[in-house]
Scaffold this active site. Structure first.
Site, mmCIF file in Angstrom:
data_model
loop_
_atom_site.group_PDB
_atom_site.id
_atom_site.type_symbol
_atom_site.label_atom_id
_atom_site.label_comp_id
_atom_site.label_asym_id
_atom_site.label_seq_id
_atom_site.Cartn_x
_atom_site.Cartn_y
_atom_site.Cartn_z
ATOM 1 N N CYS A 6 0.922 -1.217 -0.300
ATOM 2 C CA CYS A 6 0.399 0.375 -0.153
ATOM 3 C C CYS A 6 1.011 1.229 -0.216
ATOM 4 O O CYS A 6 0.584 2.694 -0.503
ATOM 5 C CB CYS A 6 -0.921 -0.351 1.065
ATOM 6 S SG CYS A 6 -2.147 -1.184 1.274
ATOM 7 N N ASP A 29 10.287 -5.897 -9.039
ATOM 8 C CA ASP A 29 10.785 -6.803 -7.697
ATOM 9 C C ASP A 29 12.109 -6.009 -7.079
ATOM 10 O O ASP A 29 13.002 -6.506 -8.463
ATOM 11 C CB ASP A 29 11.002 -8.056 -8.126
ATOM 12 C CG ASP A 29 10.424 -8.766 -6.275
ATOM 13 O OD1 ASP A 29 9.550 -9.158 -6.211
ATOM 14 O OD2 ASP A 29 11.684 -8.671 -5.559
ATOM 15 N N ASN A 84 2.241 -16.527 -4.027
ATOM 16 C CA ASN A 84 1.931 -17.159 -2.592
ATOM 17 C C ASN A 84 1.520 -16.864 -2.239
ATOM 18 O O ASN A 84 0.792 -15.818 -2.009
ATOM 19 C CB ASN A 84 3.924 -16.710 -2.659
ATOM 20 C CG ASN A 84 5.178 -17.654 -2.999
ATOM 21 O OD1 ASN A 84 4.624 -18.303 -3.758
ATOM 22 N ND2 ASN A 84 5.847 -16.462 -3.758
ATOM 23 N N HIS A 95 0.318 -8.595 0.667
ATOM 24 C CA HIS A 95 -0.769 -8.113 0.107
ATOM 25 C C HIS A 95 -0.332 -8.467 -1.372
ATOM 26 O O HIS A 95 0.244 -8.194 -1.739
ATOM 27 C CB HIS A 95 -0.501 -6.545 -0.112
ATOM 28 C CG HIS A 95 -1.342 -5.422 -1.043
ATOM 29 N ND1 HIS A 95 -1.430 -4.216 -0.529
ATOM 30 C CD2 HIS A 95 -1.526 -5.434 -2.256
ATOM 31 C CE1 HIS A 95 -2.806 -3.989 -1.499
ATOM 32 N NE2 HIS A 95 -2.347 -4.304 -2.823
ATOM 33 N N HIS A 97 -0.395 -10.272 -4.846
ATOM 34 C CA HIS A 97 0.257 -9.559 -4.923
ATOM 35 C C HIS A 97 0.376 -10.665 -6.448
ATOM 36 O O HIS A 97 0.845 -12.134 -5.835
ATOM 37 C CB HIS A 97 1.632 -9.228 -5.187
ATOM 38 C CG HIS A 97 2.190 -9.871 -4.096
ATOM 39 N ND1 HIS A 97 2.219 -10.254 -2.762
ATOM 40 C CD2 HIS A 97 3.535 -10.636 -3.990
ATOM 41 C CE1 HIS A 97 3.378 -10.807 -2.418
ATOM 42 N NE2 HIS A 97 4.049 -11.387 -3.219
HETATM 43 P P1 5GP Z 1 5.839 -12.765 -1.566
HETATM 44 O O1 5GP Z 1 7.405 -13.565 -0.945
HETATM 45 O O2 5GP Z 1 5.112 -12.203 -0.697
HETATM 46 O O3 5GP Z 1 6.013 -13.851 -2.896
HETATM 47 O O4 5GP Z 1 7.242 -11.983 -2.418
HETATM 48 C C1 5GP Z 1 7.138 -10.474 -2.053
HETATM 49 C C2 5GP Z 1 8.294 -9.619 -3.217
HETATM 50 O O5 5GP Z 1 8.142 -8.841 -2.907
HETATM 51 C C3 5GP Z 1 9.087 -10.571 -2.600
HETATM 52 O O6 5GP Z 1 9.440 -11.139 -3.929
HETATM 53 C C4 5GP Z 1 9.803 -9.218 -2.007
HETATM 54 O O7 5GP Z 1 11.672 -9.281 -3.002
HETATM 55 C C5 5GP Z 1 9.100 -8.243 -2.973
HETATM 56 N N1 5GP Z 1 10.061 -7.161 -2.123
HETATM 57 C C6 5GP Z 1 9.474 -6.658 -0.883
HETATM 58 N N2 5GP Z 1 10.062 -5.512 -0.713
HETATM 59 C C7 5GP Z 1 10.102 -4.805 -1.338
HETATM 60 C C8 5GP Z 1 10.313 -3.389 -1.994
HETATM 61 O O8 5GP Z 1 10.171 -2.662 -0.904
HETATM 62 N N3 5GP Z 1 10.608 -3.043 -2.697
HETATM 63 C C9 5GP Z 1 9.763 -3.905 -3.971
HETATM 64 N N4 5GP Z 1 10.057 -3.300 -5.549
HETATM 65 N N5 5GP Z 1 10.221 -5.055 -3.773
HETATM 66 C C10 5GP Z 1 10.002 -5.846 -2.374
HETATM 67 ZN ZN ZN Z 2 -1.817 -3.069 1.257
#
Ligand code: 5GP
Ligand code: ZN
Length: 111
Positions: A6, A29, A84, A95, A97
């Protein structure tokens, strides 16, 4: 409520934008797992794929329209979409994604 994505949507945390409209935001990412790795997220806070309902599911369809459009614009024909849900599945940001990964061979099943 503080939520990392957010904060990215509202600009409090900078990001490398790929695409934006009134419903959806897409950005690269910060820790890419493939030569191309961006995230597509609804601007509305939905915690995960497990929180999709008849009331909010239209934005999920829109996310996939955006994925098709942006990959086409980037010249990408082969890619993987991942969401995931929950800690055991590797969700680290609560959130909704969609990861879009491309530019290398992918293995199956995912780890
Ligand atoms: P999840 O682990 O929830 O499936 O994916 C979250 C993703 O968000 C990860 O691949 C991580 O590298 C990415 N991520 C986490 N913090 C940030 C950020 O501050 N900026 C960006 N661009 N990506 C982020
Ligand atoms: Zn959010």
């Amino acid at each position: 409520m503080s939520c990392l994505f957010c904060s990215i949507v509202n600009g409090d945390i900078p990001s490398n934008k790929v695409y934006e409209d009134e419903l959806v935001y897409a950005f690269y990412d910060i820790d890419p797992q493939a030569p191309v790795h961006f995230l597509v997220i609804p601007k509305e806070h939905i915690p995960s794929a497990g929180a999709v309902t008849p009331e909010n599911s239209a934005v999920v369809a829109h996310c996939f329209e955006v994925i098709a459009q942006v990959t086409k614009e980037l010249g990408i024909t082969d890619f993987r979409v991942v969401s995931n849900c929950g800690l055991q599945a590797g969700q680290s940001v609560p959130h909704l994604h969609f990861h879009v990964l491309a530019g290398r061979d992918m293995t199956w099943p995912p780890g």
